[in-house]
Scaffold this active site. Structure first.
Site, mmCIF file in Angstrom:
data_model
loop_
_atom_site.group_PDB
_atom_site.id
_atom_site.type_symbol
_atom_site.label_atom_id
_atom_site.label_comp_id
_atom_site.label_asym_id
_atom_site.label_seq_id
_atom_site.Cartn_x
_atom_site.Cartn_y
_atom_site.Cartn_z
ATOM 1 N NE ARG A 174 -2.607 -0.466 3.564
ATOM 2 C CZ ARG A 174 -2.508 -1.390 4.499
ATOM 3 N NH1 ARG A 174 -2.866 -2.637 4.232
ATOM 4 N NH2 ARG A 174 -2.081 -1.094 5.711
ATOM 5 N NE ARG A 178 3.205 9.067 -4.849
ATOM 6 C CZ ARG A 178 2.540 9.442 -3.767
ATOM 7 N NH1 ARG A 178 3.052 10.353 -2.961
ATOM 8 N NH2 ARG A 178 1.357 8.915 -3.488
ATOM 9 N NE ARG A 250 0.206 -4.181 17.827
ATOM 10 C CZ ARG A 250 1.060 -4.354 18.824
ATOM 11 N NH1 ARG A 250 1.087 -5.502 19.497
ATOM 12 N NH2 ARG A 250 1.896 -3.382 19.174
ATOM 13 N NE ARG A 280 -1.167 7.684 13.423
ATOM 14 C CZ ARG A 280 -2.026 7.542 12.415
ATOM 15 N NH1 ARG A 280 -1.637 7.798 11.175
ATOM 16 N NH2 ARG A 280 -3.258 7.143 12.637
ATOM 17 C CD GLU A 301 -2.287 6.347 16.236
ATOM 18 O OE1 GLU A 301 -2.149 5.428 15.410
ATOM 19 O OE2 GLU A 301 -2.818 7.453 15.964
ATOM 20 C CE1 TYR A 349 -6.035 -0.238 8.546
ATOM 21 C CE2 TYR A 349 -6.118 -0.166 6.140
ATOM 22 C CZ TYR A 349 -5.973 0.468 7.354
ATOM 23 O OH TYR A 349 -5.785 1.830 7.378
ATOM 24 C CG ASP A 351 -8.105 2.367 3.326
ATOM 25 O OD1 ASP A 351 -7.656 2.538 4.481
ATOM 26 O OD2 ASP A 351 -7.364 2.214 2.333
#
Length: 383
Positions: A174, A178, A250, A280, A301, A349, A351
């Protein structure tokens, strides 16, 4: 039993979308949730002290290539343009993610062009790896040892509580690399944030005369008898009383802090070094950049293994760890009058856009089955 009564367990996007489609088709639907609010982990609310729109269970950025889903969410809320630009602190410096030309040049102290950077990354990548199976192999084949250890290894160990060699390669697929200066975290055509938060979207979807919402009401097996069909978006293993064991998840702990002014200058700052205990810091006013606030709300977090009373966030799909899931899937397929949906119900998982797409499809299939007097599937997607 009242005719055409359906029960949706969970008041997140999966059940809200299905409930609305059924309600619009003339079916009576009850939506229950064990929590005191709707919208599941997408729940947003204004912080009382700062008035900042806070993503209570961690940030959610809407991104998709599915125009139908994009049009669907926009029919329930006003969306503002939003580009997710993630930074990471690693080895005492700040870099942009995903890895892009700026990241490469900054990390290696170079001024490479796109073609030179491709050649350079190819030269440091691990060419001995054929088809990557694990997260670690995928990263090493993509970007080599140095970038893997700087940006992926420590963060991943903290996020998943596992060595990256135990996680599947699919997790890293994912994350793009670039060879230009594009630091947009996502590649999707449609990206944005709801102006009034996600809770308002779910509230609007559930606002129908054929839908009744009951909060702080956990699901009990006895409820099945009172309804024609149940859509269950809770944990798959929980429905079967953990008879084959606990599927691994988790969970996340958030330490909220309020500060004056600006804290970190960006919405998301990852911490790649394993010595830093949190994964983060998110600064929530940056998720609504069209607003202005004198104070700011941050979340540190922390990720850890989910225990009995915790909120499950991410399923841990370790390499070679499918046996228990297969047993629960087999149980689900034998279950009558229940469909397992969403992130928890299918142990995947997902989105938000995929969650909504699957819910729209599930509702369409359900209504077709009802009209043809056929049983509604226990699973619309094979976990």
């Amino acid at each position: 039993m009242e005719a055409n009564m359906y029960l949706c367990v969970g008041a997140g996007f999966s059940c809200a979308v299905i409930a609305r489609k059924l309600a619009e088709a003339g079916k009576k639907v009850t939506v229950i949730d064990s929590r005191s609010h709707i919208a599941g982990n997408c729940f947003t609310e204004r912080d009382a002290e700062t008035d900042v729109m806070v993503h209570t269970y961690g940030p959610h950025i809407f991104h998709t290539d599915d125009k139908e889903v994009w049009d669907y969410v926009n029919s329930w809320a006003s969306f503002k343009p939003y580009i997710n630009r993630v930074k990471t602190t690693s080895q005492g410096k700040v870099f942009s993610l995903p890895i892009n030309l700026h990241t490469i040049n900054q990390y290696f102290d170079k001024t490479l062009s796109p073609s030179e950077a491709k050649e350079f990354i190819n030269s440091i990548a691990d060419k001995s790896i054929g088809e990557p199976v694990t997260f670690e192999e995928q990263a090493m084949k993509f970007v080599g040892k140095d970038l893997y250890e700087a940006f992926f290894k420590g963060y991943t160990q903290k996020q998943w509580g596992l060595n990256p060699s135990e996680l599947p390669a699919s997790i890293l697929k994912r994350l793009p690399v670039r060879f230009n200066y594009d630091d947009n975290y996502f590649n999707h055509q449609y990206q944005g944030m709801p102006e009034d938060g996600y809770t308002k979207i779910v509230e609007n979807i559930l606002d129908h005369e054929n839908i009744e919402v009951k909060l702080e009401l956990p699901y009990e097996k006895e409820m099945l008898e009172a309804y024609e069909h149940v859509f269950y978006s809770g944990p798959l293993d929980s429905y079967f009383d953990f008879k084959h064991g606990h599927l691994s998840y988790r969970t996340l702990d958030f330490k909220q802090e309020i500060h004056d002014g600006d804290y970190q200058g960006t919405a998301v700052m990852n911490y790649g070094d394993v010595e830093v205990p949190y994964t983060r810091i998110t600064e929530h006013k940056y998720f609504s950049p069209w607003e202005s606030h004198d104070k700011t709300v941050i979340y540190r977090e922390y990720s850890r293994l989910c225990e009995a009373d915790d909120i499950p966030y991410y399923p841990i799909r370790i390499v070679g760890g499918k046996d228990m899931l297969d047993k629960y899937v087999a149980e689900a397929k034998l279950t009558k009058k229940v469909s397992f949906i969403g992130r928890l119900g299918t142990y995947r998982y997902l989105d938000m856009d995929v969650t909504i797409r699957e819910a729209l499809d599930a509702a369409e299939i359900t209504l077709s089955k009802i009209n043809n007097n056929e049983p509604v599937p226990a699973l619309f997607v094979n976990p």
